[in-house]
Design an enzyme around this catalytic site. Structure first.
Site, PDB file in Angstrom:
ATOM      1  N   GLY A 173      17.478 -38.774 -10.504  1.00 30.43           N
ATOM      2  CA  GLY A 173      16.746 -40.026 -10.702  1.00 30.43           C
ATOM      3  C   GLY A 173      17.033 -40.609 -12.069  1.00 30.43           C
ATOM      4  N   ASN A 174      16.163 -41.480 -12.534  1.00 31.03           N
ATOM      5  CA  ASN A 174      16.320 -42.017 -13.890  1.00 31.03           C
ATOM      6  C   ASN A 174      14.944 -42.233 -14.512  1.00 31.03           C
ATOM      7  OD1 ASN A 174      15.407 -44.845 -13.362  1.00 31.03           O
ATOM      8  ND2 ASN A 174      17.154 -44.815 -11.969  1.00 31.03           N
TER       9      ASN A 174
END
Ligand code: CTP
Length: 402
Positions: free
Chosen positions: A206-207
């Site tokens: 993810g981020n």
């Protein structure tokens, strides 16, 4: 904070237990820059002392028709908006039927400003056909009703009847104050937050996106009267009051949601940090620890949502505002993305600075548009950045943002 800064709000407090929450509502209004006058009924004073409101507002609370003979005319005339919170069954009945036997009801009858009513009462009083008919009459007359919420009530019962929370009332009041936006009645779709690329049922790539920038844009568009759809990846921050929230996880799901929402949309705001890749072969079972050492995880390109929706956006004439998150060559990269992705406006966002970008409450952006506008904004709170961006969008749509 816009739209409260410099506005005059009249808070009418009637006799419900929830009157203590109106103290918080008044404080929040003052913090946002509003001048607040308070009118209390006799019953309200049984719940909270007038001195609490007057000490916090720095203004005398108005309680009687006879203290100042024309107060009921002046108060309603001078206000930009009026909020009745809590609104008992009694004040709702008076308002629906034009009664004016105390300062609160006389002021409401004489008022020209828009009125928001936040009902609070026992469930059976709320559900009584007489109250429902009165509420219907107020809605038909253009008053805004917020709540009641459902939940535990003071008398130990549970059901609809709780006054809405101050933050919810505040958001609706903001929308009531901001009447003249070209976005009023328009559909605005905002994407926010990260998307995740699952590796197995429990792990993902993810981020750091918190969703805050997109949420601020969705809140600002909703406050301007737009009908807002917020397509949102997994976030820890709560979405704002107002927009319809569509929750997604993967980029493919965000794309499906966008395709479903785009027709009839006037403005698309792409604030989501969409994952640019997905796992080539996500596992259906959990990757076991003993197999993790030296594991190769092969990633492949995921969909580019703006590229995938370009034709549909053009056919539907959707004004598109996107972001460009850059660590180097910001202006050049942002302009390239503006043209390649078919955006009308882009907010260049430097990545890797401690006070802007991901997971902070401030941001520093440069607005670039197709007409050659390049506007560097200073470091601002994300809600202020959102307001500046939507002011520019309004100008481009032909509106009168200052
Ligand atoms: N965007 C998108 N689909 C993606 C990636 C990004 O629609 N798969 C959108 C973002 O929401 C943003 C704009 O495209 O409005 C630019 O995103 P950004 O992350 O800056 O650029 P990328 O296209 O991912 O390019 P790069 O990673 O090479 O900078």
């Amino acid at each position: 904070m816009r739209p409260f800064d410099g506005s005059r709000v009249l808070l009418v407090v009637t006799g419900g237990i929830a009157a203590y929450k109106s103290v918080i509502l008044m404080r929040r209004l003052i913090e946002h820059g509003a001048e607040v006058d308070v009118v209390m009924t006799e019953a309200a004073e049984q719940m909270v002392g007038a001195v609490t409101f007057s000490a916090l507002s720095g203004r005398p609370v108005k309680r009687s028709l006879w203290e100042e003979p024309l107060a009921h005319i002046d108060l309603g005339r001078d206000a930009d908006a009026i909020v009745v919170a809590p609104a008992t069954a009694n004040i709702i009945a008076k308002l629906a039927n034009g009664l004016a036997d105390d300062l609160a009801s006389a002021t409401l009858l004489a008022a020209e400003a828009p009125i928001l009513v936040a009902p609070a009462m026992n469930t059976r009083m709320w559900e009584n056909p007489a109250t429902q008919a009165n509420v219907e009459a107020l809605s038909s007359a253009g008053l805004v009703l917020v709540g009641p919420a459902s939940g535990p009530l003071a008398e130990g019962e549970s059901g609809p009847g709780r006054m809405e929370e101050p933050e919810t009332i505040l958001a609706h009041l903001g929308r009531l104050l901001e009447q003249n936006s070209v976005l009023r009645g328009q559909r605005v779709v905002v994407t926010a937050g990260p998307t995740l690329a699952p590796l197995d049922p429990v792990r993902f790539v993810g981020n750091r996106s918190s969703g805050r920038m997109g949420f601020a844009l969705a809140a600002s568009a909703w406050r301007r009267g737009a009908d807002v759809v917020l397509v949102c990846g997994p976030t820890r921050v709560d979405p704002p009051v107002g927009p319809r929230v569509v929750r997604v996880e993967k980029a493919e799901e965000m794309l499906d949601a966008l395709r479903a929402e785009l027709d009839g949309t006037a403005v698309l705001v792409m604030a989501a940090a969409v994952a640019d890749f997905r796992s080539e072969s996500p596992r259906t079972g959990k990757l076991k620890k003993e197999n993790l050492a030296g594991i190769d995880i092969r990633l492949t390109a995921g969909p580019d949502l703006l590229a995938e929706t370009l034709k549909q956006r053009r056919a539907a004439s959707v004004f598109t505002l996107g972001f460009a998150l850059e660590t180097e060559d910001g202006p050049a990269n942002a302009s390239r993305k503006l043209h390649d992705k078919g955006m009308d406006m882009v907010a260049l966002n430097p990545a890797g600075e401690p006070d802007s970008g991901f997971d902070v409450v401030t941001n520093r952006v440069t607005i670039i548009d197709r007409n050659g506008l390049v506007e560097e904004l200073p470091l601002l709170a994300k809600h202020e950045v959102a307001d500046r961006l939507l002011d520019r969008v309004e100008e481009r749509l032909g509106g009168g943002a200052e």
